[in-house]
Design a protein around this motif. Structure first.
Motif, mmCIF file in Angstrom:
data_model
loop_
_atom_site.group_PDB
_atom_site.id
_atom_site.type_symbol
_atom_site.label_atom_id
_atom_site.label_comp_id
_atom_site.label_asym_id
_atom_site.label_seq_id
_atom_site.Cartn_x
_atom_site.Cartn_y
_atom_site.Cartn_z
ATOM 1 N N ALA A 145 88.610 111.681 -15.335
ATOM 2 C CA ALA A 145 89.731 110.844 -15.781
ATOM 3 C C ALA A 145 90.003 111.044 -17.268
ATOM 4 C CB ALA A 145 89.440 109.372 -15.492
ATOM 5 N N ARG A 146 88.934 111.175 -18.051
ATOM 6 C CA ARG A 146 89.112 111.330 -19.495
ATOM 7 C C ARG A 146 89.618 112.712 -19.867
ATOM 8 N NH1 ARG A 146 84.531 110.265 -23.062
ATOM 9 N NH2 ARG A 146 86.173 109.839 -24.565
ATOM 10 N N ALA A 147 89.266 113.705 -19.056
ATOM 11 C CA ALA A 147 89.680 115.080 -19.359
ATOM 12 C C ALA A 147 91.123 115.347 -18.957
ATOM 13 C CB ALA A 147 88.756 116.065 -18.649
ATOM 14 N N ASN A 148 91.656 114.548 -18.042
ATOM 15 C CA ASN A 148 92.995 114.772 -17.520
ATOM 16 C C ASN A 148 94.016 113.976 -18.338
ATOM 17 O OD1 ASN A 148 95.367 114.923 -15.987
ATOM 18 N ND2 ASN A 148 94.243 114.981 -14.058
ATOM 19 N N PRO A 149 95.007 114.623 -18.943
ATOM 20 C CA PRO A 149 95.999 113.885 -19.737
ATOM 21 C C PRO A 149 96.857 112.944 -18.906
ATOM 22 C CG PRO A 149 96.660 116.176 -19.483
ATOM 23 C CD PRO A 149 95.266 116.079 -18.955
ATOM 24 N N SER A 150 96.813 113.071 -17.582
ATOM 25 C CA SER A 150 97.615 112.206 -16.708
ATOM 26 C C SER A 150 96.825 111.015 -16.183
ATOM 27 C CB SER A 150 98.171 113.016 -15.529
ATOM 28 O OG SER A 150 99.028 114.040 -15.984
ATOM 29 N N SER A 151 95.686 110.716 -16.780
ATOM 30 C CA SER A 151 94.904 109.562 -16.331
ATOM 31 C C SER A 151 94.128 108.980 -17.498
ATOM 32 C CB SER A 151 93.946 109.961 -15.208
ATOM 33 O OG SER A 151 93.022 110.930 -15.651
ATOM 34 N N ASP A 152 93.672 107.753 -17.314
ATOM 35 C CA ASP A 152 92.866 107.088 -18.325
ATOM 36 C C ASP A 152 92.114 105.941 -17.674
ATOM 37 O OD1 ASP A 152 91.712 106.539 -20.764
ATOM 38 O OD2 ASP A 152 93.615 106.320 -21.831
ATOM 39 N N ILE A 153 91.124 105.430 -18.369
ATOM 40 C CA ILE A 153 90.396 104.247 -17.922
ATOM 41 C C ILE A 153 90.594 103.181 -18.979
ATOM 42 C CG2 ILE A 153 88.141 103.286 -17.322
ATOM 43 C CD1 ILE A 153 87.285 106.111 -16.517
ATOM 44 N N LEU A 154 91.180 102.062 -18.565
ATOM 45 C CA LEU A 154 91.439 100.959 -19.476
ATOM 46 C C LEU A 154 90.329 99.924 -19.333
ATOM 47 C CD1 LEU A 154 95.278 100.520 -18.855
ATOM 48 C CD2 LEU A 154 94.118 102.021 -20.481
ATOM 49 N N ILE A 204 92.534 94.725 -24.342
ATOM 50 C CA ILE A 204 92.627 95.942 -23.541
ATOM 51 C C ILE A 204 92.621 97.162 -24.453
ATOM 52 C CG2 ILE A 204 93.919 97.161 -21.757
ATOM 53 C CD1 ILE A 204 92.968 94.419 -20.888
ATOM 54 N N ARG A 205 91.817 98.165 -24.096
ATOM 55 C CA ARG A 205 91.778 99.422 -24.850
ATOM 56 C C ARG A 205 91.316 100.540 -23.930
ATOM 57 N NH1 ARG A 205 86.615 101.073 -25.917
ATOM 58 N NH2 ARG A 205 84.942 99.502 -25.919
ATOM 59 N N PRO A 206 91.578 101.820 -24.304
ATOM 60 C CA PRO A 206 91.088 102.954 -23.505
ATOM 61 C C PRO A 206 89.584 103.125 -23.670
ATOM 62 C CG PRO A 206 92.947 103.580 -24.906
ATOM 63 C CD PRO A 206 92.469 102.245 -25.385
ATOM 64 N N ILE A 207 88.981 103.749 -22.718
ATOM 65 C CA ILE A 207 87.548 104.030 -22.757
ATOM 66 C C ILE A 207 87.236 105.055 -23.835
ATOM 67 C CG2 ILE A 207 87.634 105.917 -21.084
ATOM 68 C CD1 ILE A 207 85.014 104.863 -19.891
ATOM 69 N N SER A 208 86.018 105.009 -24.385
ATOM 70 C CA SER A 208 85.524 106.031 -25.301
ATOM 71 C C SER A 208 84.177 106.519 -24.790
ATOM 72 C CB SER A 208 85.379 105.467 -26.723
ATOM 73 O OG SER A 208 84.361 104.479 -26.771
ATOM 74 N N ALA A 209 83.651 107.552 -25.413
ATOM 75 C CA ALA A 209 82.404 108.151 -24.936
ATOM 76 C C ALA A 209 81.252 107.156 -24.943
ATOM 77 C CB ALA A 209 82.051 109.368 -25.801
ATOM 78 N N GLU A 210 81.251 106.250 -25.913
ATOM 79 C CA GLU A 210 80.160 105.288 -26.030
ATOM 80 C C GLU A 210 80.174 104.223 -24.935
ATOM 81 O OE1 GLU A 210 82.179 106.162 -28.496
ATOM 82 O OE2 GLU A 210 80.784 107.443 -29.629
ATOM 83 N N ASP A 211 81.277 104.135 -24.177
ATOM 84 C CA ASP A 211 81.423 103.075 -23.180
ATOM 85 C C ASP A 211 80.930 103.465 -21.794
ATOM 86 O OD1 ASP A 211 82.807 101.417 -25.060
ATOM 87 O OD2 ASP A 211 84.634 102.563 -24.666
ATOM 88 N N VAL A 212 80.618 104.739 -21.581
ATOM 89 C CA VAL A 212 80.375 105.231 -20.224
ATOM 90 C C VAL A 212 79.263 104.463 -19.523
ATOM 91 C CG1 VAL A 212 79.668 107.218 -18.836
ATOM 92 C CG2 VAL A 212 81.298 107.520 -20.727
ATOM 93 N N ASP A 213 78.132 104.286 -20.166
ATOM 94 C CA ASP A 213 77.004 103.611 -19.513
ATOM 95 C C ASP A 213 77.355 102.182 -19.125
ATOM 96 O OD1 ASP A 213 75.479 105.877 -19.776
ATOM 97 O OD2 ASP A 213 74.383 105.188 -21.539
ATOM 98 N N ALA A 214 78.046 101.476 -20.022
ATOM 99 C CA ALA A 214 78.410 100.091 -19.734
ATOM 100 C C ALA A 214 79.409 100.002 -18.586
ATOM 101 C CB ALA A 214 78.993 99.431 -20.989
ATOM 102 N N VAL A 215 80.342 100.949 -18.524
ATOM 103 C CA VAL A 215 81.332 100.944 -17.453
ATOM 104 C C VAL A 215 80.669 101.231 -16.107
ATOM 105 C CG1 VAL A 215 83.338 102.179 -16.524
ATOM 106 C CG2 VAL A 215 83.279 101.520 -18.943
#
Length: 337
Positions: free
Chosen positions: A39-48, A5-16
Motif C-alpha cells: 500500500a505504501r509503495a503504490n501511489p494509488s493507495s495509502d493507509i490512514l 487523521i494522518r497517513p502511515i509512516s515507517a515507524e507506525d507499522v508495528d503498532a498498526v
C-alpha cells in the motif's frame, strides 16, 4: 474523543499490525506487513491512521484502481468502539478518493459478518447484484505455502568499515567520456526517487520505496546528508549518498550506477571519488573516525569485492527479511534466482 487523521509512516507499522490483530483482521494467508508495504509503495493507495491521545486507535487502507475506490482494514480499537470512530475513518477514506477524482467507493464484506454489513448500510452503502470472481496468484486459503516466503525475501547483509583514510593512487576517470560530478543541493523528492528507483531496480533496492515523501525529504534535505550525481554528457549516470549525521562516522548510504552506464569503468572511479569525499576535511567539517557501508547478496555480485578492494573491511553479517521485490513490480536479481 476526537481523532486526528494522518497517513502511515515507517515507524507506525508495528503498532498498526498490532491493532489489526487485536481487531481480528489478519488471516494466515495475508501477511499484514506485506499489505502495508504494498500500500505504501503504490501511489494509488495509502493507509490512514486515526490517533487519539498519542495512540493509534483506528485505520483504513484506501486505494483506487483508476476507476473505483476500495477500502480495506477499517479498524477501530475494540476498547473505544461505538464512539463514531469507524464513521470518521470511512469518511476520511472517502475524502481521499474524492480528492483524486474517484466517484465510487467499494468494499468487501463476508455474508456472515452481519454486524459490519449493518454498519456500512447505516453510512449509505448498499449491496449491488454483482458476481465476485477471484483467483489466487500466490498462496491463498488452504495452501501450504508460508506467507513469509511469498511476501518477503531473505538476504544476508554485510556491514563494512574503513577505519582510516586510505593512501593510494586516485582511480582515474574513464577516457572518452564527458563526465560531471556535482552535489545536488536541496534535492527534490521526485528527483531522488528517479535516481534511487532507476539505479536500484536491478538489485531489488526497496527500503526507500517504502518511505513517504516527507520521510525522504527529511533525510536528503538534511545539511549533513550529501547527494552527489555523476553525469555523462549531461545525462545522470550514477549517485553517491553520504550521511554524516552520526558523530565520528560517515556512512556511504547509497552508491550505484544507472543500468545503461554499467560496464564503462565508472564504478571504481565513482566509488573511489565517494570515499575521498567522505574523508574530505572541508572547512567546518570534522574528519571522521571511520567510513561505513553495507551491501547484501541481492546487490551486484561484484559490489562486495569492490568495497573490499577499496579498503573496506567486513565487521559483521546479519540475515534480514525484506519486502519481496515482486511487491514493487521488480524481479529478483538473476544471481539469486
Amino acid at each position: 474523543m476526537s481523532l486526528s487523521i494522518r497517513p502511515i509512516s515507517a515507524e507506525d507499522v508495528d503498532a498498526v499490525v498490532a491493532l489489526w490483530r487485536k481487531c481480528g483482521l489478519t488471516v494466515s494467508y495475508n501477511d499484514p506487513e506485506a499489505d502495508i508495504a504494498l500500500a505504501r509503495a503504490n501511489p494509488s493507495s495509502d493507509i490512514l491512521l486515526g490517533e487519539a491521545q498519542g495512540r493509534i486507535v483506528a485505520t483504513v487502507l484506501v486505494g483506487s484502481d483508476g476507476h473505483r475506490g476500495w477500502m480495506y482494514y477499517v479498524a477501530v480499537d475494540p476498547d473505544i468502539q461505538g464512539g463514531g470512530h469507524g464513521r470518521t475513518m470511512v469518511e476520511a477514506a472517502e475524502n481521499w478518493l474524492r480528492q483524486r477524482g474517484i466517484n465510487k467507493a467499494m468494499l468487501l464484506v463476508r455474508p456472515t459478518n452481519t454486524k459490519v454489513k449493518a454498519f456500512y448500510e447505516k453510512l449509505g452503502y448498499a449491496e449491488e447484484d454483482r458476481s465476485l470472481l477471484t483467483r489466487w496468484m500466490r498462496g491463498g486459503p488452504g495452501t501450504e505455502t508460508d506467507p513469509a516466503q511469498l511476501w518477503t525475501i531473505e538476504t544476508t547483509v554485510t556491514y563494512l568499515e574503513m577505519p582510516r583514510q586510505p593512501t593510494r593512487p586516485t582511480v582515474p576517470a574513464p577516457s572518452g567520456l564527458r563526465l560531471g560530478l556535482q552535489r545536488a543541493e536541496n534535492p527534490t523528492v521526485s528527483f531522488y526517487r528517479y535516481l534511487y528507483n532507476s539505479i536500484g531496480a536491478p538489485w531489488a533496492w526497496v527500503n526507500q520505496r517504502l518511505m513517504s515523501d516527507t520521510e525522504i525529504a527529511a533525510t536528503i534535505q538534511d545539511e549533513k546528508v550529501e547527494l552527489y550525481v555523476l553525469s555523462v554528457a549531461g545525462v545522470p549516470a550514477g549517485m553517491v549518498q553520504l550521511d554524516r549525521r552520526e558523530a565520528d562516522t560517515v556512512d556511504l548510504a547509497y552508491f550505484g550506477l544507472m543500468p545503461d552506464f554499467i560496464g564503462l569503468g565508472l564504478g571504481g572511479y565513482l566509488l573511489n571519488w565517494g570515499i575521498d569525499q567522505a574523508w574530505s576535511s572541508a572547512p567546518g567539517r570534522v574528519t571522521p573516525g571511520k567510513v561505513t557501508v553495507n551491501t547484501c547478496d541481492l546487490d551486484h555480485p561484484r559490489a562486495l569485492p569492490l568495497y573490499q578492494k577499496m579498503g573496506f573491511q567486513p565487521v559483521r553479517r546479519e540475515v534480514h527479511r525484506l519486502p519481496h521485490p515482486h511487491l514493487f513490480g521488480l524481479e529478483v536479481p538473476a544471481h539469486r534466482r
